[in-house]
Write a protein that holds these residues in place. Structure first.
Motif, PDB file in Angstrom:
ATOM      1  N   VAL A 105      43.185 -10.831   2.344  1.00  0.00           N
ATOM      2  CA  VAL A 105      42.420  -9.792   3.045  1.00  0.00           C
ATOM      3  C   VAL A 105      41.293 -10.398   3.868  1.00  0.00           C
ATOM      4  CG1 VAL A 105      40.754  -7.919   2.645  1.00  0.00           C
ATOM      5  CG2 VAL A 105      43.006  -7.858   1.547  1.00  0.00           C
ATOM      6  N   GLU A 106      40.619 -11.412   3.329  1.00  0.00           N
ATOM      7  CA  GLU A 106      39.516 -12.053   4.053  1.00  0.00           C
ATOM      8  C   GLU A 106      39.997 -12.679   5.355  1.00  0.00           C
ATOM      9  OE1 GLU A 106      35.812 -12.569   3.605  1.00  0.00           O
ATOM     10  OE2 GLU A 106      36.633 -10.611   3.057  1.00  0.00           O
ATOM     11  N   GLN A 107      41.202 -13.246   5.322  1.00  0.00           N
ATOM     12  CA  GLN A 107      41.736 -13.811   6.566  1.00  0.00           C
ATOM     13  C   GLN A 107      41.969 -12.727   7.607  1.00  0.00           C
ATOM     14  OE1 GLN A 107      44.930 -16.689   6.267  1.00  0.00           O
ATOM     15  NE2 GLN A 107      44.415 -17.131   4.124  1.00  0.00           N
ATOM     16  N   VAL A 108      42.523 -11.591   7.142  1.00  0.00           N
ATOM     17  CA  VAL A 108      42.739 -10.469   8.059  1.00  0.00           C
ATOM     18  C   VAL A 108      41.406  -9.956   8.585  1.00  0.00           C
ATOM     19  CG1 VAL A 108      43.585  -8.095   8.247  1.00  0.00           C
ATOM     20  CG2 VAL A 108      44.915  -9.817   6.987  1.00  0.00           C
ATOM     21  N   TYR A 109      40.429  -9.830   7.684  1.00  0.00           N
ATOM     22  CA  TYR A 109      39.135  -9.293   8.073  1.00  0.00           C
ATOM     23  C   TYR A 109      38.463 -10.190   9.110  1.00  0.00           C
ATOM     24  CZ  TYR A 109      34.583  -7.053   7.673  1.00  0.00           C
ATOM     25  OH  TYR A 109      33.415  -6.382   7.943  1.00  0.00           O
ATOM     26  N   ARG A 110      38.543 -11.505   8.897  1.00  0.00           N
ATOM     27  CA  ARG A 110      37.949 -12.411   9.872  1.00  0.00           C
ATOM     28  C   ARG A 110      38.660 -12.293  11.228  1.00  0.00           C
ATOM     29  NH1 ARG A 110      37.408 -15.845   5.280  1.00  0.00           N
ATOM     30  NH2 ARG A 110      39.414 -16.838   5.716  1.00  0.00           N
ATOM     31  N   GLY A 111      39.986 -12.055  11.164  1.00  0.00           N
ATOM     32  CA  GLY A 111      40.722 -11.849  12.409  1.00  0.00           C
ATOM     33  C   GLY A 111      40.259 -10.603  13.136  1.00  0.00           C
ATOM     34  N   VAL A 112      40.040  -9.521  12.372  1.00  0.00           N
ATOM     35  CA  VAL A 112      39.542  -8.272  12.974  1.00  0.00           C
ATOM     36  C   VAL A 112      38.160  -8.492  13.579  1.00  0.00           C
ATOM     37  CG1 VAL A 112      38.799  -5.918  12.470  1.00  0.00           C
ATOM     38  CG2 VAL A 112      40.924  -6.792  11.475  1.00  0.00           C
ATOM     39  N   GLN A 113      37.315  -9.257  12.882  1.00  0.00           N
ATOM     40  CA  GLN A 113      35.990  -9.547  13.417  1.00  0.00           C
ATOM     41  C   GLN A 113      36.068 -10.323  14.724  1.00  0.00           C
ATOM     42  OE1 GLN A 113      34.177 -11.462   9.891  1.00  0.00           O
ATOM     43  NE2 GLN A 113      32.659  -9.812   9.919  1.00  0.00           N
ATOM     44  N   ARG A 114      37.008 -11.269  14.786  1.00  0.00           N
ATOM     45  CA  ARG A 114      37.177 -12.033  16.025  1.00  0.00           C
ATOM     46  C   ARG A 114      37.646 -11.137  17.155  1.00  0.00           C
ATOM     47  NH1 ARG A 114      39.299 -15.906  12.395  1.00  0.00           N
ATOM     48  NH2 ARG A 114      41.436 -15.292  12.897  1.00  0.00           N
TER      49      ARG A 114
ATOM     50  N   ALA B 239      43.944 -12.833  -5.657  1.00  0.00           N
ATOM     51  CA  ALA B 239      44.971 -13.368  -4.764  1.00  0.00           C
ATOM     52  C   ALA B 239      45.072 -12.528  -3.489  1.00  0.00           C
ATOM     53  CB  ALA B 239      46.316 -13.424  -5.485  1.00  0.00           C
ATOM     54  N   LEU B 240      45.020 -11.200  -3.673  1.00  0.00           N
ATOM     55  CA  LEU B 240      45.093 -10.303  -2.520  1.00  0.00           C
ATOM     56  C   LEU B 240      43.850 -10.437  -1.648  1.00  0.00           C
ATOM     57  CD1 LEU B 240      46.608  -8.044  -1.049  1.00  0.00           C
ATOM     58  CD2 LEU B 240      45.458  -6.399  -2.552  1.00  0.00           C
ATOM     59  N   TYR B 241      42.703 -10.607  -2.287  1.00  0.00           N
ATOM     60  CA  TYR B 241      41.434 -10.703  -1.554  1.00  0.00           C
ATOM     61  C   TYR B 241      41.412 -11.922  -0.621  1.00  0.00           C
ATOM     62  CZ  TYR B 241      36.423 -10.905  -0.629  1.00  0.00           C
ATOM     63  OH  TYR B 241      35.194 -10.936  -0.020  1.00  0.00           O
ATOM     64  N   ALA B 242      42.002 -13.030  -1.070  1.00  0.00           N
ATOM     65  CA  ALA B 242      42.042 -14.229  -0.228  1.00  0.00           C
ATOM     66  C   ALA B 242      42.769 -13.939   1.088  1.00  0.00           C
ATOM     67  CB  ALA B 242      42.721 -15.374  -0.978  1.00  0.00           C
TER      68      ALA B 242
ATOM     69  N   ILE C 186      42.581  -1.855   3.483  1.00  0.00           N
ATOM     70  CA  ILE C 186      42.008  -3.203   3.416  1.00  0.00           C
ATOM     71  C   ILE C 186      40.490  -3.134   3.374  1.00  0.00           C
ATOM     72  CG2 ILE C 186      41.668  -5.313   4.773  1.00  0.00           C
ATOM     73  CD1 ILE C 186      44.589  -5.014   5.688  1.00  0.00           C
ATOM     74  N   GLU C 187      39.920  -2.253   4.204  1.00  0.00           N
ATOM     75  CA  GLU C 187      38.464  -2.114   4.268  1.00  0.00           C
ATOM     76  C   GLU C 187      37.903  -1.633   2.922  1.00  0.00           C
ATOM     77  OE1 GLU C 187      35.348  -0.217   7.471  1.00  0.00           O
ATOM     78  OE2 GLU C 187      37.032   1.036   6.828  1.00  0.00           O
ATOM     79  N   VAL C 188      38.561  -0.636   2.299  1.00  0.00           N
ATOM     80  CA  VAL C 188      38.107  -0.085   1.022  1.00  0.00           C
ATOM     81  C   VAL C 188      38.250  -1.132  -0.088  1.00  0.00           C
ATOM     82  CG1 VAL C 188      38.633   1.610  -0.768  1.00  0.00           C
ATOM     83  CG2 VAL C 188      38.511   2.319   1.637  1.00  0.00           C
ATOM     84  N   PHE C 189      39.367  -1.802  -0.120  1.00  0.00           N
ATOM     85  CA  PHE C 189      39.587  -2.831  -1.145  1.00  0.00           C
ATOM     86  C   PHE C 189      38.555  -3.949  -1.018  1.00  0.00           C
ATOM     87  CE2 PHE C 189      41.601  -6.989  -2.072  1.00  0.00           C
ATOM     88  CZ  PHE C 189      41.706  -6.864  -3.454  1.00  0.00           C
ATOM     89  N   ARG C 190      38.302  -4.392   0.189  1.00  0.00           N
ATOM     90  CA  ARG C 190      37.330  -5.471   0.391  1.00  0.00           C
ATOM     91  C   ARG C 190      35.931  -5.039  -0.038  1.00  0.00           C
ATOM     92  NH1 ARG C 190      33.753  -7.185   4.382  1.00  0.00           N
ATOM     93  NH2 ARG C 190      33.508  -9.463   4.485  1.00  0.00           N
TER      94      ARG C 190
END
Length: 299
Positions: A68-77, A63-66, A6-10
């Motif tokens: 991924v961003e939700q997951v990434y924001r969750g990880v940041q939280r 579509a995948l990025y949308a 996820i990190e690499v794709f983002r």
């Protein structure tokens, strides 16, 4: 996809090239290229069109990025919350304390805790032992500080301090000339008495089972604060715990330690079925330090 994928794709989506993604993540460019290829193979879809050193995301990638961003924001939280725990973020501590311990030691501990853990929420209330036992047993509080021993399963206790007894009196009383007073002198005075089942009442009754003049104790109380208020008003002298005596000392009230007075323990009470938080441990440490500073001296 795992978190590394996820990190690499983002990073690739944000930068538009494997070289820039590699710089962003501080890794090699070939490693990024292999990871993107592996993700596409794993998903069975093409995520980027390659050309002239740039990567153009496909509709599938967007579509995948949308997601991924939700997951990434969750990880940041999660990361932010983990760091916030150091200052008490998201933590709360529910403290119960018997009245005398709330005169000085517990308030000082809570004040210090609120400075060192500014994002925590602290709740405190005074409770008698019976209600303290009930609330701790059902999980409605985290920790209790009790000036009396508690033996009630499943609760456990350990000693955090000690207290003794002092005599309080109105300013100008002859006891002010003494460094300490004896019970034999106290019982000669017009006295604000404690109920026989209190530590103060038991001490006087045990010391003078036949020598107390009822005419000298016309007022009976169960609260050290009330005894201090009455003594300050000139109603007589009173034997109270030294914690309350210290806290109430003012321009109308003074106190002196009682010679050969027994020392009583102060207990931390908790339910072992609920593990202690770092916030609770820090609070108890401060309570111990506070009681060490207030330790009664034998006279």
């Amino acid at each position: 996809m795992n978190l590394r994928q996820i990190e690499v794709f983002r990073a690739t989506m944000l930068t538009g090239s494997t070289a820039d993604a590699a710089r962003l993540l501080h890794v090699s460019q070939p490693g990024i290229s292999r990871m993107i290829g592996h993700i596409e193979l794993q998903l069975g879809v093409s995520l980027f069109e390659r050309g002239k050193g740039r990567l153009k995301p496909t509709p599938e990638a967007h579509a995948l990025y949308a997601e991924v961003e939700q997951v990434y924001r969750g990880v940041q939280r999660i990361d932010a919350r983990a760091h916030a725990l150091k200052s008490g973020g998201g933590l709360e501590l529910r403290v119960l304390a018997t009245p005398s311990t709330l005169q000085e030691a517990v308030p000082a501990a809570l004040a210090s805790l609120s400075v060192d853990y500014p994002d925590s929420r602290l709740y405190v209330e005074t409770q008698l032992v019976r209600e303290m036992v009930r609330l701790l047993s059902i999980g409605e509080a985290d920790v209790g500080i009790s000036s009396l021993p508690i033996d009630h399963a499943p609760l456990v206790t350990d000693v955090v301090g000690a207290w003794s007894l002092s005599c309080v009196f109105q300013r100008g009383h002859r006891f002010e000339r003494e460094s300490a007073v004896s019970l034999s002198e106290i019982v000669k005075e017009r006295r604000i008495a404690f109920s026989p089942d209190t530590p103060q009442g038991r001490l006087v009754a045990q010391a003078y089972p036949d020598g107390i003049d009822p005419a000298r104790q016309r007022i009976e109380v169960r609260s050290g604060q009330i005894a201090c208020a009455l003594a300050a008003a000139g109603a007589g002298v009173a034997v109270v715990d030294n914690l309350t005596a210290r806290a109430w000392q003012n321009d109308r009230l003074s106190f002196r330690p009682i010679r050969k007075a027994p020392t009583y323990k102060v207990f931390r009470v908790r339910n072992p079925n609920s593990p202690s938080s770092g916030l609770e441990n820090a609070f108890v440490q401060r309570v111990r330090q506070g009681f060490r500073a207030l330790a009664p001296k034998r006279v």
